[in-house]
Design a protein around this motif. Structure first.
Motif, PDB file in Angstrom:
ATOM      1  N   GLY A 168       5.798  -7.788   2.410  1.00 26.63           N
ATOM      2  CA  GLY A 168       6.580  -7.297   1.288  1.00 26.63           C
ATOM      3  C   GLY A 168       6.013  -7.627  -0.080  1.00 26.63           C
ATOM      4  N   LYS A 169       4.922  -8.375  -0.156  1.00 30.30           N
ATOM      5  CA  LYS A 169       4.308  -8.742  -1.435  1.00 30.30           C
ATOM      6  C   LYS A 169       3.117  -7.833  -1.700  1.00 30.30           C
ATOM      7  CE  LYS A 169       2.142 -12.476  -3.975  1.00 30.30           C
ATOM      8  NZ  LYS A 169       1.546 -13.798  -3.923  1.00 30.30           N
ATOM      9  N   LYS A 170       3.098  -7.192  -2.874  1.00 29.35           N
ATOM     10  CA  LYS A 170       2.003  -6.293  -3.228  1.00 29.35           C
ATOM     11  C   LYS A 170       0.729  -7.103  -3.458  1.00 29.35           C
ATOM     12  CE  LYS A 170       3.120  -3.378  -6.320  1.00 29.35           C
ATOM     13  NZ  LYS A 170       3.392  -2.813  -7.641  1.00 29.35           N
ATOM     14  N   VAL A 171      -0.324  -6.778  -2.713  1.00 30.51           N
ATOM     15  CA  VAL A 171      -1.596  -7.490  -2.825  1.00 30.51           C
ATOM     16  C   VAL A 171      -2.721  -6.598  -3.353  1.00 30.51           C
ATOM     17  CG1 VAL A 171      -1.033  -9.234  -1.089  1.00 30.51           C
ATOM     18  CG2 VAL A 171      -2.128  -7.095  -0.384  1.00 30.51           C
ATOM     19  N   LEU A 172      -2.489  -5.292  -3.413  1.00 31.11           N
ATOM     20  CA  LEU A 172      -3.455  -4.354  -3.974  1.00 31.11           C
ATOM     21  C   LEU A 172      -2.676  -3.203  -4.582  1.00 31.11           C
ATOM     22  CD1 LEU A 172      -6.568  -3.523  -4.156  1.00 31.11           C
ATOM     23  CD2 LEU A 172      -6.038  -2.026  -2.231  1.00 31.11           C
ATOM     24  N   ASP A 173      -2.988  -2.862  -5.834  1.00 33.44           N
ATOM     25  CA  ASP A 173      -2.311  -1.759  -6.521  1.00 33.44           C
ATOM     26  C   ASP A 173      -3.357  -0.911  -7.234  1.00 33.44           C
ATOM     27  OD1 ASP A 173      -0.712   0.005  -7.903  1.00 33.44           O
ATOM     28  OD2 ASP A 173       0.560  -1.533  -8.804  1.00 33.44           O
ATOM     29  N   GLU A 174      -3.765   0.157  -6.593  1.00 29.53           N
ATOM     30  CA  GLU A 174      -4.717   1.119  -7.160  1.00 29.53           C
ATOM     31  C   GLU A 174      -4.080   2.510  -7.092  1.00 29.53           C
ATOM     32  OE1 GLU A 174      -7.371   0.335  -8.751  1.00 29.53           O
ATOM     33  OE2 GLU A 174      -7.618  -1.765  -8.150  1.00 29.53           O
ATOM     34  N   TRP A 175      -2.900   2.629  -7.683  1.00 33.07           N
ATOM     35  CA  TRP A 175      -2.083   3.845  -7.622  1.00 33.07           C
ATOM     36  C   TRP A 175      -2.499   4.801  -8.732  1.00 33.07           C
ATOM     37  CZ3 TRP A 175       0.430   4.921  -3.421  1.00 33.07           C
ATOM     38  CH2 TRP A 175       1.420   5.913  -3.403  1.00 33.07           C
ATOM     39  N   HIS A 176      -3.666   5.414  -8.567  1.00 38.60           N
ATOM     40  CA  HIS A 176      -4.211   6.342  -9.550  1.00 38.60           C
ATOM     41  C   HIS A 176      -5.167   7.287  -8.830  1.00 38.60           C
ATOM     42  CE1 HIS A 176      -7.934   3.991  -9.313  1.00 38.60           C
ATOM     43  NE2 HIS A 176      -7.155   2.914  -9.388  1.00 38.60           N
ATOM     44  N   ASN A 177      -5.522   8.361  -9.495  1.00 40.47           N
ATOM     45  CA  ASN A 177      -6.512   9.278  -8.928  1.00 40.47           C
ATOM     46  C   ASN A 177      -7.844   8.556  -8.822  1.00 40.47           C
ATOM     47  OD1 ASN A 177      -4.584  11.297  -8.975  1.00 40.47           O
ATOM     48  ND2 ASN A 177      -5.257  12.107 -10.944  1.00 40.47           N
ATOM     49  N   SER A 178      -8.544   8.806  -7.747  1.00 35.43           N
ATOM     50  CA  SER A 178      -9.886   8.249  -7.583  1.00 35.43           C
ATOM     51  C   SER A 178     -10.681   9.178  -6.676  1.00 35.43           C
ATOM     52  CB  SER A 178      -9.836   6.832  -7.000  1.00 35.43           C
ATOM     53  OG  SER A 178      -9.465   6.883  -5.645  1.00 35.43           O
ATOM     54  N   GLU A 179     -11.963   8.937  -6.622  1.00 32.82           N
ATOM     55  CA  GLU A 179     -12.829   9.771  -5.790  1.00 32.82           C
ATOM     56  C   GLU A 179     -13.501   8.933  -4.720  1.00 32.82           C
ATOM     57  OE1 GLU A 179     -15.473  12.089  -8.170  1.00 32.82           O
ATOM     58  OE2 GLU A 179     -13.846  13.040  -9.272  1.00 32.82           O
ATOM     59  N   GLY A 180     -12.714   8.382  -3.813  1.00 34.22           N
ATOM     60  CA  GLY A 180     -13.271   7.675  -2.680  1.00 34.22           C
ATOM     61  C   GLY A 180     -13.740   6.269  -2.972  1.00 34.22           C
ATOM     62  N   LYS A 181     -12.988   5.522  -3.762  1.00 33.88           N
ATOM     63  CA  LYS A 181     -13.361   4.144  -4.065  1.00 33.88           C
ATOM     64  C   LYS A 181     -13.036   3.221  -2.893  1.00 33.88           C
ATOM     65  CE  LYS A 181     -13.631   2.559  -8.003  1.00 33.88           C
ATOM     66  NZ  LYS A 181     -13.635   1.969  -9.316  1.00 33.88           N
ATOM     67  N   VAL A 182     -13.809   2.131  -2.791  1.00 36.36           N
ATOM     68  CA  VAL A 182     -13.560   1.091  -1.793  1.00 36.36           C
ATOM     69  C   VAL A 182     -13.097  -0.157  -2.535  1.00 36.36           C
ATOM     70  CG1 VAL A 182     -14.555  -0.358   0.011  1.00 36.36           C
ATOM     71  CG2 VAL A 182     -15.285   2.029  -0.214  1.00 36.36           C
ATOM     72  N   TYR A 183     -11.966  -0.699  -2.097  1.00 38.58           N
ATOM     73  CA  TYR A 183     -11.399  -1.915  -2.669  1.00 38.58           C
ATOM     74  C   TYR A 183     -11.370  -2.981  -1.581  1.00 38.58           C
ATOM     75  CZ  TYR A 183      -9.571   1.792  -5.669  1.00 38.58           C
ATOM     76  OH  TYR A 183      -9.442   2.895  -6.468  1.00 38.58           O
TER      77      TYR A 183
END
Length: 134
Positions: free
Chosen positions: A80-95
């Protein structure tokens, strides 16, 4: 009959915001999708869809590196704890991120597709399993 989700419970929406009741609920074996310019299912659009996957996983005590390859937006939660937030348009990024894990944990991955190619892959490795540089 009770629905069973032995791997990932996948919930899919015909909108980018996970609003309303899901249009599709299914068991997904792995989170490794390369839809490109196709819809994830016949009743979903090619663009402007979203999904959420949930699963309970048992980890051995160790450090883990988690990876996400997303085109477009993605969020990851552990217990329940957010550990990654990349809520945007992208073109196949790796996090990636590292977490110490032990025992059973609830994992949740949220994803949205805007336009163009769509891809989502989520996986992890035990850090001690990685070869050490010589």
């Amino acid at each position: 009959a009770t629905e069973s989700f032995p791997q990932w419970k996948g919930e899919y929406w015909a909108n980018r915001t996970l609003n309303g009741a899901p249009d599709l609920v299914r068991n997904d074996r792995d989170l490794d999708f390369s839809w490109e310019k196709r819809a994830p299912a016949a009743n979903l659009p090619i663009d402007n869809f979203s999904a959420r996957w949930t699963r309970r996983v048992r980890f051995f005590e160790d450090s883990y590196r988690f990876y996400v390859h997303a085109d477009d937006g993605v969020k990851v939660y552990i217990d329940g704890k957010k550990v990654l937030d990349e809520w945007h348009n992208s073109e196949g990024k790796v996090y990636s991120f590292i977490r110490r894990m032990d025992g059973k944990h609830n994992l949740e991955v949220k994803f949205f597709e805007n336009v163009g190619d769509a891809r989502l892959r989520f996986w992890w490795t035990r850090i001690r399993d990685l070869p050490l540089p010589r």
